[in-house]
Design an enzyme around this catalytic site. Structure first.
Site, mmCIF file in Angstrom:
data_model
loop_
_atom_site.group_PDB
_atom_site.id
_atom_site.type_symbol
_atom_site.label_atom_id
_atom_site.label_comp_id
_atom_site.label_asym_id
_atom_site.label_seq_id
_atom_site.Cartn_x
_atom_site.Cartn_y
_atom_site.Cartn_z
ATOM 1 C CB SER A 110 58.268 2.690 -35.062
ATOM 2 O OG SER A 110 57.248 1.774 -35.427
ATOM 3 C CG ASP A 141 59.346 -3.324 -30.063
ATOM 4 O OD1 ASP A 141 58.054 -3.452 -30.289
ATOM 5 O OD2 ASP A 141 60.123 -2.691 -30.809
ATOM 6 C CG HIS A 146 57.684 -0.126 -30.927
ATOM 7 N ND1 HIS A 146 58.341 -0.608 -31.500
ATOM 8 C CD2 HIS A 146 56.912 0.942 -31.467
ATOM 9 C CE1 HIS A 146 58.485 0.028 -32.861
ATOM 10 N NE2 HIS A 146 57.444 0.905 -32.595
#
Length: 249
Positions: free
Chosen positions: A97, A193, A223
């Site tokens: 991320s 996601d 995610h």
């Protein structure tokens, strides 16, 4: 501003001293090192020197995070990079991320980085950019987007609006630097996601100038893929990547 709170149990930095190949591992926005712990441990078991820093303002309280900037988060990974540089002759960078965003930043800045592995990295999230202008001080949590119902991510229960603005600044900065990346890259992207649109990984893949690049689709994770059902595959493929681009005898 000093961090005021104690570090959450499970959010501490992770360090393993091993051989002369270093792996810098970064967690994501509002998250903790818990999301990367199993990867870090798997890399250490193979003999690598591993450092997964706790990004400044993370793993304590949302109020702490609110008082930090994206430069603070960059400095957290820069410090880890320097620690590895002192011990290793080759360094790889892995991140989830925003940690993937930071990994891309490092690869664009430090030409000696041997390879980069962004996992659901963020470079352009229009919905997030619009919420940066929210009048509230905190918005709902964004953590723990995980397909596996038995796993929970250790992350903040609220998201500071000011920090969203800092993340947008970081994404803008990194998006402009993607063409500075020339090292080998392995992009992991979850097909579903709910935090970072998968299109971000396509943008990364298409924008880097790496001669060796690969994109791997994760069909069984949301995610936080490092804690999800494709975790073993991420570990296996990333270890192969390190081995491919390490010519140490």
């Amino acid at each position: 501003m000093m961090e005021r709170r104690e570090v959450m149990n499970g959010a501490e930095e992770i360090r393993f001293e091993g051989n002369e190949v270093g792996i810098l591992v970064s967690h994501g926005f509002t998250g903790t090192t818990q999301s990367m712990k199993l990867l870090a441990e798997a890399y250490a078991r193979e003999g690598y020197t591993v450092y997964c820093p706790r990004l400044k303002g993370h793993g304590t309280s949302p109020e702490d995070m609110e008082a930090t900037t994206h430069e603070d988060w960059v400095n957290s990974v820069e410090e880890a990079y320097r620690w590895l540089r002192d011990r290793c002759s080759k360094i790889f960078v892995v991140g989830l991320s925003m940690g993937g965003t930071l990994a891309l930043y490092m690869a664009s800045k430090h030409r000696d980085i041997a390879g980069v592995i962004p996992i659901n990295a963020a470079v352009d999230i229009p919905a997030l950019a619009s919420s940066a202008g929210a009048k509230e001080r905190f918005l709902d949590a964004i953590g723990s987007d995980i397909k596996n119902p038995e796993i929970v991510e250790l992350a903040y229960d609220r998201t500071p609006v000011r920090s969203i603005g800092e993340l947008v600044n970081l994404m803008d900065k990194v998006k402009d630097r993607l063409d500075e990346i020339h090292c080998p890259i392995m992009v992991f992207v979850s097909d579903e996601d709910h935090v970072v649109p998968p299109h971000n990984s396509e943008v990364v893949f298409e924008s880097v100038f790496s001669e060796h690049k690969e994109i791997i689709h994760l069909e069984n994770s949301y995610h936080v893929a490092t804690l999800d059902l494709d975790q073993d595959m991420i570990i296996e493929r990333s270890l192969e990547f390190f081995q491919t681009y390490t010519n140490t005898k």
